[in-house]
Scaffold this motif. Sequence first.
Motif, PDB file in Angstrom:
ATOM      1  N   LEU A 183     -55.256 -43.398 -29.234  1.00  0.00           N
ATOM      2  CA  LEU A 183     -54.999 -43.563 -30.664  1.00  0.00           C
ATOM      3  C   LEU A 183     -55.911 -44.657 -31.231  1.00  0.00           C
ATOM      4  O   LEU A 183     -56.104 -45.698 -30.603  1.00  0.00           O
ATOM      5  CB  LEU A 183     -53.540 -43.935 -30.905  1.00  0.00           C
ATOM      6  N   VAL A 184     -56.449 -44.401 -32.414  1.00  0.00           N
ATOM      7  CA  VAL A 184     -57.319 -45.360 -33.075  1.00  0.00           C
ATOM      8  C   VAL A 184     -56.540 -46.009 -34.218  1.00  0.00           C
ATOM      9  O   VAL A 184     -56.045 -45.327 -35.112  1.00  0.00           O
ATOM     10  CB  VAL A 184     -58.597 -44.685 -33.621  1.00  0.00           C
ATOM     11  N   ILE A 185     -56.409 -47.347 -34.144  1.00  0.00           N
ATOM     12  CA  ILE A 185     -55.645 -48.097 -35.136  1.00  0.00           C
ATOM     13  C   ILE A 185     -56.520 -49.210 -35.680  1.00  0.00           C
ATOM     14  O   ILE A 185     -57.256 -49.855 -34.935  1.00  0.00           O
ATOM     15  CB  ILE A 185     -54.367 -48.679 -34.495  1.00  0.00           C
ATOM     16  N   LYS A 186     -56.430 -49.454 -36.973  1.00  0.00           N
ATOM     17  CA  LYS A 186     -57.183 -50.534 -37.602  1.00  0.00           C
ATOM     18  C   LYS A 186     -56.253 -51.710 -37.879  1.00  0.00           C
ATOM     19  O   LYS A 186     -55.081 -51.516 -38.225  1.00  0.00           O
ATOM     20  CB  LYS A 186     -57.816 -50.045 -38.903  1.00  0.00           C
ATOM     21  N   ALA A 187     -56.787 -52.913 -37.748  1.00  0.00           N
ATOM     22  CA  ALA A 187     -55.971 -54.118 -37.910  1.00  0.00           C
ATOM     23  C   ALA A 187     -55.313 -54.183 -39.282  1.00  0.00           C
ATOM     24  O   ALA A 187     -54.173 -54.635 -39.411  1.00  0.00           O
ATOM     25  CB  ALA A 187     -56.838 -55.356 -37.675  1.00  0.00           C
ATOM     26  N   GLU A 188     -56.022 -53.728 -40.310  1.00  0.00           N
ATOM     27  CA  GLU A 188     -55.464 -53.821 -41.671  1.00  0.00           C
ATOM     28  C   GLU A 188     -54.310 -52.844 -41.905  1.00  0.00           C
ATOM     29  O   GLU A 188     -53.600 -52.947 -42.910  1.00  0.00           O
ATOM     30  CB  GLU A 188     -56.561 -53.583 -42.713  1.00  0.00           C
ATOM     31  N   ASP A 189     -54.095 -51.913 -40.976  1.00  0.00           N
ATOM     32  CA  ASP A 189     -53.010 -50.936 -41.121  1.00  0.00           C
ATOM     33  C   ASP A 189     -51.774 -51.302 -40.296  1.00  0.00           C
ATOM     34  O   ASP A 189     -50.866 -50.488 -40.135  1.00  0.00           O
ATOM     35  CB  ASP A 189     -53.497 -49.543 -40.694  1.00  0.00           C
ATOM     36  N   LEU A 229     -43.228 -58.455 -29.207  1.00  0.00           N
ATOM     37  CA  LEU A 229     -43.599 -58.262 -30.602  1.00  0.00           C
ATOM     38  C   LEU A 229     -43.797 -56.771 -30.869  1.00  0.00           C
ATOM     39  O   LEU A 229     -44.523 -56.095 -30.133  1.00  0.00           O
ATOM     40  CB  LEU A 229     -44.880 -59.023 -30.924  1.00  0.00           C
ATOM     41  N   VAL A 230     -43.161 -56.278 -31.923  1.00  0.00           N
ATOM     42  CA  VAL A 230     -43.247 -54.859 -32.266  1.00  0.00           C
ATOM     43  C   VAL A 230     -43.993 -54.724 -33.595  1.00  0.00           C
ATOM     44  O   VAL A 230     -43.564 -55.281 -34.614  1.00  0.00           O
ATOM     45  CB  VAL A 230     -41.854 -54.211 -32.370  1.00  0.00           C
ATOM     46  N   PHE A 231     -45.098 -53.992 -33.567  1.00  0.00           N
ATOM     47  CA  PHE A 231     -45.914 -53.783 -34.755  1.00  0.00           C
ATOM     48  C   PHE A 231     -45.849 -52.315 -35.176  1.00  0.00           C
ATOM     49  O   PHE A 231     -45.941 -51.410 -34.336  1.00  0.00           O
ATOM     50  CB  PHE A 231     -47.376 -54.144 -34.483  1.00  0.00           C
ATOM     51  N   ARG A 232     -45.721 -52.103 -36.475  1.00  0.00           N
ATOM     52  CA  ARG A 232     -45.808 -50.755 -37.029  1.00  0.00           C
ATOM     53  C   ARG A 232     -47.236 -50.489 -37.494  1.00  0.00           C
ATOM     54  O   ARG A 232     -47.853 -51.348 -38.155  1.00  0.00           O
ATOM     55  CB  ARG A 232     -44.870 -50.606 -38.229  1.00  0.00           C
ATOM     56  N   ILE A 269     -52.652 -58.494 -32.230  1.00  0.00           N
ATOM     57  CA  ILE A 269     -53.096 -57.254 -32.873  1.00  0.00           C
ATOM     58  C   ILE A 269     -54.277 -56.651 -32.126  1.00  0.00           C
ATOM     59  O   ILE A 269     -54.374 -55.426 -31.967  1.00  0.00           O
ATOM     60  CB  ILE A 269     -53.425 -57.504 -34.359  1.00  0.00           C
ATOM     61  N   ALA A 270     -55.182 -57.500 -31.624  1.00  0.00           N
ATOM     62  CA  ALA A 270     -56.282 -56.980 -30.815  1.00  0.00           C
ATOM     63  C   ALA A 270     -55.746 -56.295 -29.559  1.00  0.00           C
ATOM     64  O   ALA A 270     -56.254 -55.248 -29.134  1.00  0.00           O
ATOM     65  CB  ALA A 270     -57.233 -58.109 -30.444  1.00  0.00           C
ATOM     66  N   CYS A 271     -54.710 -56.879 -28.964  1.00  0.00           N
ATOM     67  CA  CYS A 271     -54.066 -56.269 -27.803  1.00  0.00           C
ATOM     68  C   CYS A 271     -53.482 -54.911 -28.175  1.00  0.00           C
ATOM     69  O   CYS A 271     -53.638 -53.928 -27.434  1.00  0.00           O
ATOM     70  CB  CYS A 271     -52.977 -57.195 -27.270  1.00  0.00           C
ATOM     71  N   LEU A 272     -52.803 -54.837 -29.304  1.00  0.00           N
ATOM     72  CA  LEU A 272     -52.191 -53.584 -29.753  1.00  0.00           C
ATOM     73  C   LEU A 272     -53.244 -52.488 -29.925  1.00  0.00           C
ATOM     74  O   LEU A 272     -53.061 -51.353 -29.465  1.00  0.00           O
ATOM     75  CB  LEU A 272     -51.457 -53.823 -31.075  1.00  0.00           C
ATOM     76  N   ILE A 273     -54.338 -52.825 -30.574  1.00  0.00           N
ATOM     77  CA  ILE A 273     -55.406 -51.851 -30.808  1.00  0.00           C
ATOM     78  C   ILE A 273     -55.992 -51.378 -29.481  1.00  0.00           C
ATOM     79  O   ILE A 273     -56.232 -50.177 -29.282  1.00  0.00           O
ATOM     80  CB  ILE A 273     -56.487 -52.474 -31.712  1.00  0.00           C
ATOM     81  N   ARG A 274     -56.216 -52.308 -28.565  1.00  0.00           N
ATOM     82  CA  ARG A 274     -56.768 -51.948 -27.252  1.00  0.00           C
ATOM     83  C   ARG A 274     -55.822 -51.056 -26.471  1.00  0.00           C
ATOM     84  O   ARG A 274     -56.233 -50.021 -25.928  1.00  0.00           O
ATOM     85  CB  ARG A 274     -57.073 -53.229 -26.466  1.00  0.00           C
ATOM     86  N   GLU A 275     -54.540 -51.432 -26.405  1.00  0.00           N
ATOM     87  CA  GLU A 275     -53.573 -50.668 -25.628  1.00  0.00           C
ATOM     88  C   GLU A 275     -53.386 -49.261 -26.206  1.00  0.00           C
ATOM     89  O   GLU A 275     -53.246 -48.286 -25.460  1.00  0.00           O
ATOM     90  CB  GLU A 275     -52.229 -51.397 -25.581  1.00  0.00           C
ATOM     91  N   ALA A 276     -53.376 -49.133 -27.535  1.00  0.00           N
ATOM     92  CA  ALA A 276     -53.216 -47.822 -28.155  1.00  0.00           C
ATOM     93  C   ALA A 276     -54.352 -46.890 -27.763  1.00  0.00           C
ATOM     94  O   ALA A 276     -54.141 -45.691 -27.478  1.00  0.00           O
ATOM     95  CB  ALA A 276     -53.140 -47.969 -29.670  1.00  0.00           C
ATOM     96  N   GLN A 277     -55.558 -47.435 -27.719  1.00  0.00           N
ATOM     97  CA  GLN A 277     -56.721 -46.636 -27.326  1.00  0.00           C
ATOM     98  C   GLN A 277     -56.684 -46.296 -25.840  1.00  0.00           C
ATOM     99  O   GLN A 277     -56.906 -45.147 -25.441  1.00  0.00           O
ATOM    100  CB  GLN A 277     -58.001 -47.400 -27.665  1.00  0.00           C
ATOM    101  N   GLU A 278     -56.385 -47.308 -24.999  1.00  0.00           N
ATOM    102  CA  GLU A 278     -56.432 -47.106 -23.556  1.00  0.00           C
ATOM    103  C   GLU A 278     -55.313 -46.199 -23.052  1.00  0.00           C
ATOM    104  O   GLU A 278     -55.523 -45.387 -22.159  1.00  0.00           O
ATOM    105  CB  GLU A 278     -56.340 -48.463 -22.849  1.00  0.00           C
ATOM    106  N   GLU A 279     -54.112 -46.351 -23.601  1.00  0.00           N
ATOM    107  CA  GLU A 279     -52.964 -45.618 -23.087  1.00  0.00           C
ATOM    108  C   GLU A 279     -52.807 -44.234 -23.689  1.00  0.00           C
ATOM    109  O   GLU A 279     -52.344 -43.315 -23.014  1.00  0.00           O
ATOM    110  CB  GLU A 279     -51.674 -46.405 -23.333  1.00  0.00           C
ATOM    111  N   ALA A 280     -53.193 -44.082 -24.971  1.00  0.00           N
ATOM    112  CA  ALA A 280     -52.879 -42.826 -25.649  1.00  0.00           C
ATOM    113  C   ALA A 280     -54.019 -42.265 -26.486  1.00  0.00           C
ATOM    114  O   ALA A 280     -53.839 -41.232 -27.143  1.00  0.00           O
ATOM    115  CB  ALA A 280     -51.638 -43.015 -26.533  1.00  0.00           C
TER     116      ALA A 280
END
Length: 304
Positions: A220-226, A247-250, A207-218
């Motif tokens: 986008l700001v995402i919170k772990a609880e969401d 792994l695919v996270f919504r 999930i930390a990877c997902l949050i980082r990649e979303a910010q770096e690539e696009a």
Amino acid sequence: MTAPALTTTTAALLVSADGHYLLHLRDANKNICSAGQWSLPGGHPEPGESLDDTIARELMEEAGLHIPGLVPFAVVENTDADDRPTSRGQVYIGTWDGDPALLPLTEGIMLRFTDVEQIPYLTMDPGTTAVIRLHQEGPSPDGAAPDALPVLRLRDAGTKTVPNVIGVHLYLERDGKILLGLRHSNSAYAPLKHHFLAGHCERESAIACLIREAQEEAGLVIKAEDVELVHAVHLVDAPGAQPRLQLVFRARTWQGEPQVLEPDKCVSWSWWPADTLPEPTVAYTRAAIDGIRHGRLYTELGWA
């Protein structure tokens, strides 16, 4: 018990002045060694041909390359389950600073210079990975005799524990449409195909990877609880390739609109109806979206 037949090959580790390695992407879906993987250019000797002549011929035939001053660097030895050698490859080392895109490639998909930091993110031939690791560890030998070369012994992948690469992917849906990015034409993976926003786990949680990649690539700001896990794809791209768990996270909510922040990897972000995805879309991306729409949590691809 009869010993396995021992095959001999040659390969060339070509290094640019700035320390990049020339890698060869081999054809996939063919009955060849290292199919679909990044490896070193080279090949098998013809009857009566020396290894020095073999590597010179192969470089010329495959890519029109004439590299003066090639010297032996290492030997890669593959073994079977009983630790008996099944093949040996002599690796030569040399320097080259040309443009791979201008080479008349006759075999495989492409040649490209690659920074050592990119190696963990590519589907690599294990012998190539071992040779580059050896080169990184110290200076190369200056024309050492074949019997004095370092020997890198690699056991058959089917007889040992194989690390699986962990990929993390973002599933965003808005008004029945799914966010996909069009990958750059020079991307090492899936050029000119549509794909999730994605990345590989480093020393971090998924999930930390997902949050980082979303910010770096696009941006986008995402919170772990969401975030929630909605699908997993366990795949292997080709026989002998390194397995990957995708792994695919919504993200149920997020902040920001997708921006192209890494144009060398992704050239655009677009929202696509789930039932009319663009062509071409990465196969496992399609499989994951289909699984999510039908309530399945898991898909396997490429396993015989």
